[in-house]
Scaffold this motif. Structure first.
Motif, short mmCIF file in Angstrom:
data_model
loop_
_atom_site.label_atom_id
_atom_site.label_comp_id
_atom_site.label_asym_id
_atom_site.label_seq_id
_atom_site.Cartn_x
_atom_site.Cartn_y
_atom_site.Cartn_z
N SER A 125 87.63 78.01 16.78
CA SER A 125 87.15 76.63 16.80
C SER A 125 85.66 76.51 16.51
O SER A 125 85.21 75.48 16.00
N LEU A 126 84.89 77.54 16.83
CA LEU A 126 83.46 77.44 16.53
C LEU A 126 83.11 78.02 15.16
O LEU A 126 82.02 77.80 14.65
N PRO A 131 76.80 82.19 14.43
CA PRO A 131 76.29 83.23 15.34
C PRO A 131 77.13 83.32 16.61
O PRO A 131 77.47 84.43 17.04
N ALA A 132 77.45 82.17 17.19
CA ALA A 132 78.26 82.19 18.42
C ALA A 132 79.62 82.82 18.15
O ALA A 132 80.11 83.62 18.94
N GLY A 133 80.21 82.45 17.02
CA GLY A 133 81.52 82.99 16.65
C GLY A 133 81.48 84.51 16.51
O GLY A 133 82.37 85.21 16.99
N ARG A 134 80.42 85.00 15.89
CA ARG A 134 80.31 86.46 15.74
C ARG A 134 80.17 87.14 17.10
O ARG A 134 80.74 88.19 17.34
N ARG A 135 79.37 86.52 17.97
CA ARG A 135 79.19 87.12 19.29
C ARG A 135 80.53 87.20 20.02
O ARG A 135 80.87 88.21 20.62
N MET A 136 81.27 86.11 19.95
CA MET A 136 82.55 86.09 20.64
C MET A 136 83.54 87.06 20.01
O MET A 136 84.33 87.71 20.72
N ALA A 137 83.47 87.20 18.71
CA ALA A 137 84.36 88.15 18.02
C ALA A 137 84.07 89.58 18.45
O ALA A 137 84.98 90.39 18.63
N ALA B 46 78.69 80.87 24.22
CA ALA B 46 79.11 80.00 23.13
C ALA B 46 77.94 79.35 22.40
O ALA B 46 78.14 78.60 21.45
N SER B 47 76.74 79.63 22.84
CA SER B 47 75.58 79.01 22.19
C SER B 47 75.21 79.80 20.94
O SER B 47 75.35 81.02 20.93
N ASP B 48 74.73 79.11 19.92
CA ASP B 48 74.39 79.85 18.70
C ASP B 48 73.23 80.82 18.89
O ASP B 48 73.33 81.97 18.46
#
Lengths: 168, 168
Positions: A125-126, A131-137, B46-48
């Motif tokens: 969803s993000l 950047p947030a998506g990569r961190r979560m991945a 979830a923050s960029d």
DNA sequence: CGCTTCCTTCAGAAATTTGTGAAGTTAAGG
DNA sequence: CCTTAACTTCACAAATTTCTGAAGGAAGCG
């Protein structure tokens, strides 16, 4: 039914038992477990037969049957103890299988799986390219790595355990 | 100081962010974390930029500065976030290091050590030759095994991580 | 079958935890 | 220095959790 030293564990120093039970339970609480399940579990762990009845637990811990009932329900849902009926009696025994319970510990798999799916939705969803998506991945990848490692590790433990304790 | 889209993250769909934050936080709570630390942590994840100020956290989560303060104290004690001062400002930023925080997860070592010492005392006081003592000794051996395995596993993860994410 | 023992469920009291507002502290900026 | 922005601490109110006593089953045993 009558109580005997064997069933109550009263032959052992109740002081020492209680000290362990409360101390170990406190550490479990520290780690996030609820107080009553922690105390019940510690009591079972410290019992010689590895199992106690509801009445014995209530007496030793000085709590009501209701409290024991709730704690035991929780513990068996977590697969940390199993319940068994004493043949020819209404009494139930709650038992800790020494090898089974800490396997349940690593079986936080259910929780891991839910973390993974929450993270996966988040990445979607993000946006995987944010950047947030990569961190979560990356976090997700770590948990997936963990899944496999934990299984392999438990397998190694079983071998190690057999070597060390197998011949009793 | 003025707020911009970059500092507040308002350029992204706040709905999607909030949905992830509350969902992931709920899973952390399930696993035993307190609600407020869980929400703050999820928001940071979830923050960029991977970091937010106290004010941003308060606004996004609709809680008081006091609540943020308490949550952040807890998180930094657990080494899940670090605090950094914005140069030339009284504002503090709280940051999640993507690789650092889940290392902290396995760094339940502190807790493991305490479990080990509680068990060790138990074995000593109940007697290593009693059934209960033997059960506790086996559990203790398991945790000692775990200690070593976890360290080795994290090492393997770092290699794996470098291969997968290293070249960004 | 009915009595009795034991476990469970449930409503509510008690204890604990959680979050707030207000006062206090620290440090930047004039 | 004084002012002010920002975080922290603290006492307390609200919400939640936890345990109990009482009532309600299930199942052995006569």
């Amino acid at each position: 039914m009558r109580e005997t030293a064997e069933t109550t564990g009263r032959d052992r120093d109740p002081e020492a038992v209680s000290k362990f039970v409360e101390g170990f339970a406190a550490q479990l609480v520290e780690a996030g477990m609820q107080r009553m399940p922690a105390r019940v579990f510690a009591a079972l762990l410290a019992s010689d037969p590895g199992s106690l009845t509801s009445a014995e637990l209530g007496e030793q811990l000085q709590v009501s049957p209701a409290a024991v009932s709730g704690a035991v329900r929780y513990l068996s849902q977590q697969h940390m103890v199993s319940r068994e009926r004493e043949p020819g009696s209404r009494r139930e025994r709650y038992r800790v299988h020494s090898d089974q319970w800490y396997e349940a510990l690593t079986n936080r798999e259910t929780i891991l799986k839910r973390w993974e799916s929450a993270l996966s939705e988040g990445v979607a969803s993000l946006g995987a390219e944010t950047p947030a998506g990569r961190r979560m991945a990356e976090t997700l990848a770590f948990f997936e790595f963990l899944d496999g490692e934990l299984a392999a590790m438990m397998e190694r433990w079983r071998v190690h355990r057999e070597k060390t304790f197998g011949h009793r």
